[in-house]
Design a protein around this motif. Structure first.
Motif, PDB file in Angstrom:
ATOM      1  N   LYS A 242       1.723  15.556  -4.774  1.00 29.64           N
ATOM      2  CA  LYS A 242       3.149  15.224  -4.909  1.00 29.64           C
ATOM      3  C   LYS A 242       3.540  14.755  -6.309  1.00 29.64           C
ATOM      4  N   HIS A 243       2.658  14.001  -6.956  1.00 32.34           N
ATOM      5  CA  HIS A 243       3.033  13.325  -8.197  1.00 32.34           C
ATOM      6  C   HIS A 243       2.541  14.098  -9.415  1.00 32.34           C
TER       7      HIS A 243
ATOM      8  N   LYS B 165       1.116  15.812   0.566  1.00 28.55           N
ATOM      9  CA  LYS B 165       1.236  14.352   0.525  1.00 28.55           C
ATOM     10  C   LYS B 165      -0.110  13.646   0.667  1.00 28.55           C
TER      11      LYS B 165
ATOM     12  N   ASP C 174      -0.743   0.260  -5.266  1.00 30.94           N
ATOM     13  CA  ASP C 174       0.152   1.146  -4.511  1.00 30.94           C
ATOM     14  C   ASP C 174       0.087   2.529  -5.147  1.00 30.94           C
ATOM     15  N   ARG C 175      -0.638   3.433  -4.507  1.00 30.46           N
ATOM     16  CA  ARG C 175      -0.838   4.774  -5.075  1.00 30.46           C
ATOM     17  C   ARG C 175       0.461   5.562  -5.184  1.00 30.46           C
ATOM     18  N   GLU C 176       1.408   5.293  -4.297  1.00 32.28           N
ATOM     19  CA  GLU C 176       2.685   6.003  -4.325  1.00 32.28           C
ATOM     20  C   GLU C 176       3.523   5.604  -5.541  1.00 32.28           C
ATOM     21  N   LYS C 177       3.455   4.332  -5.903  1.00 33.87           N
ATOM     22  CA  LYS C 177       4.288   3.829  -7.004  1.00 33.87           C
ATOM     23  C   LYS C 177       3.588   3.883  -8.367  1.00 33.87           C
TER      24      LYS C 177
END
Length: 236
Positions: free
Chosen positions: A58-59, A114, A214-217
């Motif tokens: 995703k990133h 994801k 926080d891997r998402e942020k």
């Protein structure tokens, strides 16, 4: 780096089945590209067994490589954190960068963009000695940038790329400066270590350990650049 015609004599199909880590300067993807070129030149089909991108799909972060700086640590203009699987990279290299091999990608089952590696519930087998854990892959787009400096990136420790430091750094000073930046998804802890090999081998180094909270942020490339600038400003 590239298989020779002699190496490929009597080879029916060349297969690539190696775990990538999702960062432009990890060289396995260019070993694949060179092998694809050799397969094309020698009339051999090329097969890639796709594997998950440990950082997920995703990133995407960081600049595109400028072609004039192409090398074995960055052969094609892709982002620093590219978000692709090894099979997707093979398809991209083959079509967009004119390799034109007889390519087959064996797709994964049940993988979603994801997912990071922990979501797959597969065992993580270290792809190289300095990439021992899933955590290593997440910090690599940040602290891999340290390799071009006189700062240790933790090679020769049990936490490569999570630990960074040098003999002239004051660990608590650097910890406070970095944490004051409030970078998303990461915190820094003062740490000291002695590398058993590589930069500053056998010398006590002081610096920080990165914890991705926080891997998402987490913004790896921004974190890496902030790390380099902070060290440069404190210890010019």
């Amino acid at each position: 780096k590239k298989p020779t015609p002699e190496m490929l004599k009597n080879v029916d199909v060349l297969m690539f089945d190696i775990q990538d880590v999702g960062t432009r300067y990890y060289t396995y993807i260019y070993t694949m590209a060179y092998a694809m070129k050799a397969a094309k030149e020698n009339g051999i089909p090329f097969m890639v067994l796709d594997r998950p991108n440990p950082q997920g799909g995703k990133h995407i972060e960081g600049p595109i490589l400028e072609p004039e700086y192409a090398s074995f640590v960055g052969l094609y203009p892709i982002p620093l954190k590219h978000g692709m699987t090894i099979g997707e990279l093979a398809l991209l290299f083959n079509k967009e960068f004119d390799i034109d091999a007889d390519l087959t990608v064996v797709k994964m089952k049940h993988w979603k963009r994801k997912m990071d590696f922990d979501d797959t519930r597969l065992p993580f087998v270290l792809p190289s000695p300095n990439m021992p854990t899933v955590e290593s892959t997440f910090v690599y787009p940040a602290t891999g940038l340290i390799e071009g400096t006189n700062i240790s990136e933790g090679r020769g420790t049990t936490k490569p790329f999570e630990l960074i430091g040098a003999p002239f750094i004051k660990s608590t000073e650097l910890e406070e400066a970095l944490n004051s930046l409030n970078l998303p998804g990461v915190t820094f802890r003062a740490a000291s270590f002695t590398p058993t090999f590589s930069k500053h081998q056998g010398t006590l180094c002081h610096g920080v350990q990165l914890y991705v909270t926080d891997r998402e942020k987490f913004e790896a490339v921004k974190t890496g650049l902030s790390l380099i600038k902070t060290i440069h400003d404190l210890y010019p």
